[in-house]
Design an enzyme around this catalytic site. Structure first.
Site, mmCIF file in Angstrom:
data_model
loop_
_atom_site.group_PDB
_atom_site.id
_atom_site.type_symbol
_atom_site.label_atom_id
_atom_site.label_comp_id
_atom_site.label_asym_id
_atom_site.label_seq_id
_atom_site.Cartn_x
_atom_site.Cartn_y
_atom_site.Cartn_z
ATOM 1 N N PHE A 185 0.467 -1.410 0.066
ATOM 2 C CA PHE A 185 -0.072 -0.120 -0.417
ATOM 3 C C PHE A 185 0.246 1.873 -0.057
ATOM 4 O O PHE A 185 0.220 2.220 1.099
ATOM 5 C CB PHE A 185 -0.939 0.405 1.390
ATOM 6 C CG PHE A 185 -1.474 -1.063 1.205
ATOM 7 C CD1 PHE A 185 -2.696 -1.648 0.774
ATOM 8 C CD2 PHE A 185 -1.197 -2.336 2.416
ATOM 9 C CE1 PHE A 185 -2.886 -3.191 0.949
ATOM 10 C CE2 PHE A 185 -2.111 -3.256 2.887
ATOM 11 C CZ PHE A 185 -2.453 -4.313 1.801
ATOM 12 N N CYS A 186 2.410 1.316 -1.191
ATOM 13 C CA CYS A 186 3.151 2.708 -1.021
ATOM 14 C C CYS A 186 2.960 2.935 0.370
ATOM 15 O O CYS A 186 3.236 4.183 1.154
ATOM 16 C CB CYS A 186 2.665 3.282 -1.398
ATOM 17 S SG CYS A 186 1.530 3.459 -3.230
ATOM 18 N N ALA A 187 3.444 2.141 1.575
ATOM 19 C CA ALA A 187 3.989 2.660 2.685
ATOM 20 C C ALA A 187 4.998 1.685 3.520
ATOM 21 O O ALA A 187 4.457 0.529 4.262
ATOM 22 C CB ALA A 187 2.261 2.868 3.812
#
Ligand code: PMP
Length: 475
Positions: free
Chosen positions: A375-377
């Protein structure tokens, strides 16, 4: 058992909820969208407003005809409405439209005055969009997350004290797109201001779920900058906004220059325009701004308190029901009684099943849209998964060699204001089936992407929507 009915029914106001999608076994079922943290479907009100506006759409600001004047007024109104949506003071603040939150934060990273030794404090919970833009501009400090995924506020205090005198900005998300945890943004604002810093809130995930209120400038808990995206708040027409004090944007030239950003140009000199024109280079996305404003108006009219209450009930219901799924592991908060501490984002894994495979089965056999992965994290997901350095280094090496098959991650179910307990029941039923290995498809792993796709299945996309393509010879 949580049985109270949802308090808000937004279903008739969302586009496309009646649409059926094809399953692997040939059946068609109404789609369940549990990927709202990525993007929400449009509001009917937004689509209607866009349709009503399009016949009058024309260039803004310098056109002299009626349609240009009307479009200019609509575009200016959109600025005002978004300012009101986040509680900005129109006398001191400007609303700058751009593509999305990522662009808004990048803009601030270029436009915010940072001395060479400046420190930007951000956190381990951030989306990459509120971390990477700061790295080239300042010394970036990441405040730790606690083992359960909440912000370690003691570490925040420590970092603020350790870098006293150098902290120019605190950049935090209003709510995490992985765990859903809501940050104590106003308390952090008070601390940042006391340390002589300003605060940016990445509200991409907060604004669709909770009221964002920047508060007056003389309130020590006011928010200096807010960034948000329209496609996460029911207006997917390519717009986002950065809201902040005008004066910050009036000192330097913008990072993009060109048409619209200037008052006067000679061959030697440039007189830059005021805010927000200086920071909206080129012809703006007027339709996107109008759509975003309509969505904000609907959310204000429905009331963010009603949205929050509905969602709290739904999160509690989901956390309760997920207990019925054998081998489930929920990350972040899993206690239904603490549902109010997060927005409707629930990350989980099923014991022994790849997150990529679980997400594929939910989609192909359940007609349920979720998201899986990091999730782009990445730093936050690695933390929540409690991977040690050796494990992380191994999968990084593998990924760099082009093989994502062992990429760690989670499945994420996320709600919109229209989601309901029927959506959750469909999810639970499918998860129970996956946990029992009761699914039909044979799935092949694509090592390059890590994704699974069913064998012998061609999705009938053309029955739903596909662009017409021209033959190569132009025929
Ligand atoms: N911050 C957070 C917390 C997000 O959830 C997202 C989107 N997933 C972003 C920033 C980036 O938003 P956008 O893709 O609209 O630029």
């Amino acid at each position: 058992m949580i049985t109270a009915p949802p308090m808000l029914d937004m279903r008739s106001r969302i586009v496309g909820l009646d649409r059926e999608v094809p399953l692997l076994d040939g059946r068609r079922v109404p789609y369940v969208n549990l990927d709202n943290a990525a993007s929400t479907p449009p509001l009917v009100d937004v689509l209607r407003a866009v349709e009503a506006f399009m016949p009058y759409y024309s260039s803004v600001h310098r056109g002299t005809g009626f349609k240009s004047r009307l479009s200019t007024v609509a575009y200016d109104q959109a600025h005002e409405i978004i300012g009101r949506f986040v509680g900005a003071d129109p006398r001191t603040h400007t609303v700058i439209f751009g593509k999305n939150t990522t662009e808004a934060i990048n803009k601030l990273a270029y436009r915010y005055p940072l001395e060479p030794d400046a420190v930007v404090i951000t956190t381990q919970l951030e989306h990459h969009s509120n971390d990477l833009p700061w790295r080239p501009q300042a010394h970036v400090v990441h405040v730790h997350a606690l083992p359960d995924g909440r912000l370690d506020e003691d570490d925040f205090d420590r970092q603020l004290a350790r870098h006293a005198g150098r902290v120019a900005l605190v950049a935090v998300s209003g709510a995490s797109n992985v765990s859903g945890f809501i940050q104590p943004i106003h308390r952090l604002a008070r601390k940042a201001h006391a340390a002589g810093a300003r605060i940016l809130v990445d509200a991409a995930q907060l604004a669709p779920h909770r009221r964002v209120d920047m508060r007056p400038d003389d309130d020590p808990e006011h928010l200096d900058f807010v960034a948000l995206s329209a496609h996460k708040m029911y207006a997917p027409f390519g717009t986002g906004a950065l809201v902040g004090p005008k004066e910050v944007f009036l000192h330097q030239p913008p990072e993009y220059s060109g048409g619209g950003t200037v008052d006067i140009v000679t061959l030697d000199e440039v007189y830059w325009a005021g805010a927000p024109d200086r920071d909206e280079a080129g012809s703006p996305n007027v339709v996107g701004a109008v759509a975003m404003a309509v969505a904000a108006q609907v959310l204000m009219e429905v009331g963010m308190e009603a949205v929050a209450a509905h969602e709290e009930h739904l999160i509690a219901y989901t956390l309760e029901r997920l207990r019925e799924v054998p081998g489930i592991r929920i990350y972040g908060e899993s206690d239904p009684a603490r549902a109010h501490e997060k927005v409707g984002v629930i990350p989980f894994n099923l014991d022994g099943v790849s997150h990529f495979l679980a997400a594929a089965i939910l989609g192909y056999e359940g007609g349920i849209g979720v998201r899986s992965g990091c999730f782009c994290a990445h730093p936050y997901v690695v933390h929540l998964l409690q991977l040690d350095e050796a494990q992380s280094a191994r999968w990084r090496r593998q990924m760099l060699a082009g093989d994502k098959s062992d990429m760690p991650g989670m499945v994420r179910a996320s709600f919109g204001c229209y989601s309901n307990t029927d959506d959750v029941d469909r999810l639970i039923e499918m998860l129970q089936r996956i946990a029992r290995h009761d699914y039909r498809g044979e799935y092949a792993l694509d090592r390059k992407t890590g994704e699974y796709h069913p064998l012998n299945f061609e999705e009938p996309l053309a029955d739903y929507f596909l662009l017409k393509t021209l033959a190569r010879n132009g025929g």
